[in-house]
Design an enzyme around this catalytic site. Structure first.
Site, PDB file in Angstrom:
ATOM      1  N   ASN A  88       0.806  -1.236   0.000  1.00 27.39           N
ATOM      2  CA  ASN A  88       0.000   0.000   0.000  1.00 27.39           C
ATOM      3  C   ASN A  88       0.832   1.276   0.000  1.00 27.39           C
ATOM      4  OD1 ASN A  88       0.758  -0.621   2.577  1.00 27.39           O
ATOM      5  ND2 ASN A  88      -1.146   0.023   3.525  1.00 27.39           N
ATOM      6  N   LYS A 122      12.302  -6.824   1.622  1.00 32.43           N
ATOM      7  CA  LYS A 122      11.521  -7.672   0.700  1.00 32.43           C
ATOM      8  C   LYS A 122      10.199  -6.954   0.451  1.00 32.43           C
ATOM      9  CE  LYS A 122       8.626 -10.635  -0.016  1.00 32.43           C
ATOM     10  NZ  LYS A 122       7.485 -10.363  -0.914  1.00 32.43           N
ATOM     11  N   PRO A 123      10.129  -6.228  -0.701  1.00 27.24           N
ATOM     12  CA  PRO A 123       8.864  -5.545  -0.997  1.00 27.24           C
ATOM     13  C   PRO A 123       7.789  -6.543  -1.407  1.00 27.24           C
ATOM     14  CG  PRO A 123      10.463  -5.200  -2.772  1.00 27.24           C
ATOM     15  CD  PRO A 123      11.153  -6.036  -1.734  1.00 27.24           C
ATOM     16  N   SER A 137      -0.413  -8.468   6.554  1.00 22.75           N
ATOM     17  CA  SER A 137      -1.667  -8.969   7.107  1.00 22.75           C
ATOM     18  C   SER A 137      -1.431  -9.755   8.398  1.00 22.75           C
ATOM     19  CB  SER A 137      -2.351  -9.871   6.080  1.00 22.75           C
ATOM     20  OG  SER A 137      -1.538 -11.002   5.852  1.00 22.75           O
ATOM     21  N   GLU A 169       3.659  -5.259  12.319  1.00 22.88           N
ATOM     22  CA  GLU A 169       2.677  -4.173  12.161  1.00 22.88           C
ATOM     23  C   GLU A 169       1.602  -4.730  11.225  1.00 22.88           C
ATOM     24  OE1 GLU A 169       3.933  -1.999  14.087  1.00 22.88           O
ATOM     25  OE2 GLU A 169       6.006  -2.669  13.962  1.00 22.88           O
ATOM     26  N   CYS A 218      -3.404   1.117   6.386  1.00 21.45           N
ATOM     27  CA  CYS A 218      -3.723   0.271   7.541  1.00 21.45           C
ATOM     28  C   CYS A 218      -4.557   1.041   8.558  1.00 21.45           C
ATOM     29  CB  CYS A 218      -2.444  -0.255   8.171  1.00 21.45           C
ATOM     30  SG  CYS A 218      -1.264   1.026   8.554  1.00 21.45           S
ATOM     31  N   GLU A 243     -11.189  -6.379   7.940  1.00 17.40           N
ATOM     32  CA  GLU A 243     -10.432  -5.249   7.422  1.00 17.40           C
ATOM     33  C   GLU A 243     -10.877  -4.970   5.975  1.00 17.40           C
ATOM     34  OE1 GLU A 243      -6.189  -5.823   6.799  1.00 17.40           O
ATOM     35  OE2 GLU A 243      -5.880  -3.809   7.566  1.00 17.40           O
TER      36      GLU A 243
END
Ligand code: NAD
Length: 563
Positions: free
Chosen positions: A168, A191-192, A242, A263, A297, A395
Site C-alpha cells: 500500500n 523484501k517488498p 496482514s 505491524e 492500515c 479489514e
C-alpha cells in the site's frame, strides 16, 4: 536495473506471470526466475523482476553478514553520512520514484509524490538523533555490592535485519523501517510486496550504484516464499502486512528464536460525538477513509456517530464523497481516487459491500466496482449497517465508509472495542479533555483526537497495534532505532583486589561475613540488619513493621474466610 519483458517459462507470483530464463546452451546453471509486475490501472506489464528463491536469499544475507561489521564500526556519524547522501539522491530522483510508484500501485500523483518526502522526514529524524539514541548508557550501581563497578549498556545491532513490506505504501514503509536499522549499524535486506517491488528496488540500486554506499542494503524480490526464506536467514524481522502472514512469521521466528516486530491489519473506528465540529469531522472521514483508495492500515473503516448529529454528518459526508474525482491517475492533481492495488483486492471489497447490501445496508454513494477497465471501486458510503456485517468486522482495503448511528459515547466505545483488531481510532469532539478521556477507554495502539492518522507522522510516538493488529511497534523516538539493537551489558570493575569475598575458597569466616554484609545492605530495619531474627511471626509487629503491615491489611481484598 529493471529487467524488462523476458522470454522463457512462465509461472505465477501473486497473480503475476513468472518467467524462467532458458539455460544458455552447454551450461547447467540454476534457472533464473522472474515475474511480471502489472499496472492495476490497465493490467499492462510494467516490468519483470527476479523471483528469488531460498538459495538466492541465503546468498544475499550471507553477503550482508560479511559486510556488516565494518558498517557497524563506522559509528552513527559515519553511517549517517551515507544515509545523508541517500537523502540527497532521493530528492534528486523523487519524481522518477513517484512515477514508478504510480505505475505499480495506481495511486493519484498527489499520493505517489508524498511517499519520498515522508520517508525522508523519518530518515532525518533518525540520522540526526542516531548518535544520541545509540550512545552508551551508564546507569548508577544500585547498591554497595556493585558500587565499584562501571556499568554500561552498549547498543549493538542485530547483524542482519529483514524488512518485509506490503503494497500500500511501498517506499514509505520500506525506508521507514530499513533506514533506522541501517543507522543502528545493522545490514538490511528489504523484501517488498510482489505487487509493488519496483520503486523500492530502484532505491536500493541507487544506494549501491549511484550513491556508492557500502553493500549493506539489499532488496530481495519474490512472493511469500521469498519472504519466508528471509525469515529463515535474518537475525531480526520487521514485518508489515496482514495478520495472517504475521502469525506465520511469528511461528517461524519462534522456532528460530529470533525477535520480530509485526505491524498488522486494522479495523479503525471513528467516533463522532454530538459536540464535534461536523465539517472538520466529515472532511476527515472522507479523506481518512478514501486516501490511497482506502488502502491504508489506519484508514477510517467504520464510523459511529451520536444520534443527534447523525443525519447532518451523513449528509456532509455524502456531499463530499460525490465530489471525489476517480480516474486512471496521471501526473496531475485532477485525481482524488485511483485504482485498488489488484483485482484480488477489489474482489474482497466487492464481497464485503455486496454482503452489506444484501443484509439491509444502503449505499448512498457508490456501492460497486466502477464502470471502467482496471481495478477501480467506486467511493462508497454505506448506511443502515450493523456490527455483524463483514464491512464492520473484516479489514477493508477499499474506498468505503460504513456509518452507524449510536445512542451515546458508551455505545460507541463498546462497538469500537468489539473487534479483534486494535490498530488506531479517532474521537471527534469540541471538548478536547473529553476526547482524551474517551481515547483511554479505547483498545487501540493509537487514538487521534480531532485528527486523522496524525500519530503516523509523530515520530516520537510509538506506532504499534494492539490485539491482532501487531506485536511491538515502529518509530517511537529512541525505541525506533534501539529496537534493532541488542543491549549489551558491560561491567568493568574499578577496584581489582586479587580475590573477592564471594569467590573461592569457601570458609566459615568468609561465608558468614558475606551473609552479614548482605543482611546489612538488604534488611528493612536495624534489628534485622544487625542479625536479630523475629522468632514469633504471630507476635506483635516491631516498630519498623507497623506501618507497612497496616497498609497490606488495608489493601488486602477480602478473602473467603473474611466473609
Ligand atoms: P501480506 O501479509 O499478504 O503480505 C505482506 C508481505 O509479506 C509481502 O511482501 C508478502 O510477499 C510477504 N509474505 C507473504 N507470505 C509470507 C510468509 N509466509 N513469510 C514471509 N513473508 C511473507 O499483506 P499485504 O496484502 O501485502 O498488505 C496488506 C496488509 O498490510 C493489510 O492487512 C494492512 O492492514 C497491513 N498493513 C499494516 C500496516 C501497519 O503499520 N500496521 C501498514 C500497512 C499495511
Amino acid at each position: 536495473m529493471l529487467l524488462m519483458g523476458g522470454s522463457g517459462r512462465k509461472t505465477t507470483v501473486g497473480g503475476s506471470a513468472r518467467t524462467t530464463a532458458a539455460d544458455p546452451p552447454g551450461r547447467a546453471s540454476p534457472p533464473v526466475l522472474s515475474f511480471d509486475v502489472r499496472s492495476p490501472v490497465d493490467g499492462s506489464v510494467v516490468a519483470s523482476v527476479p523471483d528469488q528463491g531460498a538459495e538466492e536469499v541465503r546468498a544475499v544475507v550471507a553477503g550482508l553478514r560479511r559486510n556488516q561489521p565494518p558498517w557497524e564500526a563506522l559509528g552513527p556519524t559515519g553511517r549517517g553520512q551515507w544515509v545523508g547522501r541517500l537523502r540527497d539522491w532521493l530528492f534528486d530522483n523523487d519524481e522518477r520514484i513517484a512515477e514508478l510508484l504510480q505505475r505499480e500501485t495506481g495511486k493519484p500523483w498527489q499520493e505517489a509524490t508524498l511517499e519520498v518526502p515522508l520517508a525522508i522526514d523519518s530518515l532525518e529524524y533518525y540520522r540526526k538523533g542516531a548518535k544520541k539514541f545509540l550512545a552508551d548508557a551508564h546507569p548508577r550501581p544500585h547498591d554497595l555490592l556493585t558500587a565499584t563497578k562501571k556499568l554500561t549498556i552498549a547498543y549493538r545491532p542485530y547483524p542482519v535485519v529483514g524488512v518485509i513490506c506490503p503494497w500500500n505504501n511501498p517506499v514509505l514503509l520500506a525506508l521507514g523501517d530499513a533506514l533506522p536499522a541501517l543507522l543502528a549499524g545493522a545490514a538490511v535486506a528489504v523484501k517488498p510486496s510482489e505487487l509493488t517491488p519496483l520503486a523500492t528496488r530502484e532505491i536500493v540500486r541507487g544506494w549501491r550504484e549511484d550513491v556508492g554506499a557500502p553493500s549493506v542494503f539489499e532488496c530481495v524480490t519474490g512472493a511469500g516464499e521469498t519472504g519466508a526464506a528471509l525469515v529463515d536467514e535474518a537475525d531480526y524481522i520487521q514485518f508489515t502486512g496482514s495478520t495472517r502472514t504475521g502469525r506465520r512469521i511469528a511461528q517461524r521466528a519462534a522456532e528460530r528464536l529470533i525477535p520480530y516486530s509485526l505491524e498488522l491489519g486494522g479495523k479503525d473506528a471513528m467516533i463522532v460525538l454530538a459536540d464535534a465540529d461536523l465539517e472538520r469531522a466529515a472532511n476527515a472521514a472522507v479523506w481518512g477513509g478514501m486516501f490511497n483508495s482506502g488502502q491504508t492500515c489506519t484508514s477510517v473503516e467504520r464510523v459511529y456517530v451520536e444520534e443527534p448529529v447523525y443525519d447532518e454528518f451523513v449528509e456532509l459526508v455524502v456531499e463530499r464523497v460525490r465530489r471525489l474525482r476517480q480516474r486512471a491517475p496521471g501526473q496531475g492533481y485532477d485525481t482524488d481516487i485511483g485504482a485498488l492495488s489488484s483485482e484480488a483486492q477489489l474482489g474482497i471489497v466487492e464481497r464485503q459491500v455486496s454482503e452489506a447490501l444484501a443484509t439491509g445496508a444502503r449505499a448512498l454513494v457508490g456501492g460497486k466496482r466502477a464502470d471502467v477497465p482496471g481495478a477501480f471501486f467506486e467511493p462508497t458510503v454505506l448506511v443502515d449497517v450493523d456490527q455483524s456485517m463483514l464491512c464492520m468486522r473484516e479489514e477493508t482495503f477499499g474506498p468505503t465508509l460504513p456509518v452507524m448511528k449510536v445512542h451515546d459515547v458508551d455505545e460507541a466505545i463498546r462497538l469500537a472495542n468489539d473487534s479483534s483488531y486494535g490498530l488506531s481510532a479517532s474521537v471527534w469532539t469540541r471538548d478536547r479533555a473529553r476526547g482524551e478521556h474517551t481515547a483511554r477507554r479505547l483498545e487501540a495502539g493509537a487514538v487521534n483526537v480531532n485528527d486523522m492518522f496524525a500519530n503516523i507522522f509523530a515520530i516520537p510516538l510509538p506506532q504499534g497495534g494492539w490485539k491482532q493488529s501487531g506485536v511491538g511497534a515502529r518509530l517511537g523516538g529512541a525505541h525506533g532505532i534501539r529496537k534493532y539493537c541488542r543491549p549489551q551489558a558491560v561491567t568493568a570493575t574499578r577496584l581489582t583486589p586479587k580475590s573477592e569475598l564471594f569467590w573461592y575458597p569457601y570458609t566459615a569466616r568468609r561465608g558468614k561475613l558475606g551473609q552479614r554484609l548482605l543482611r546489612l545492605l538488604l534488611a528493612r530495619d536495624w534489628n534485622r540488619r544487625l542479625g536479630r531474627r523475629r522468632r514469633d511471626p504471630d507476635g506483635p509487629p516491631d516498630q519498623g513493621e507497623k506501618y507497612e503491615d497496616q497498609t497490606i491489611r488495608n489493601n488486602a481484598e477480602p478473602g473467603p474466610s473474611s466473609e
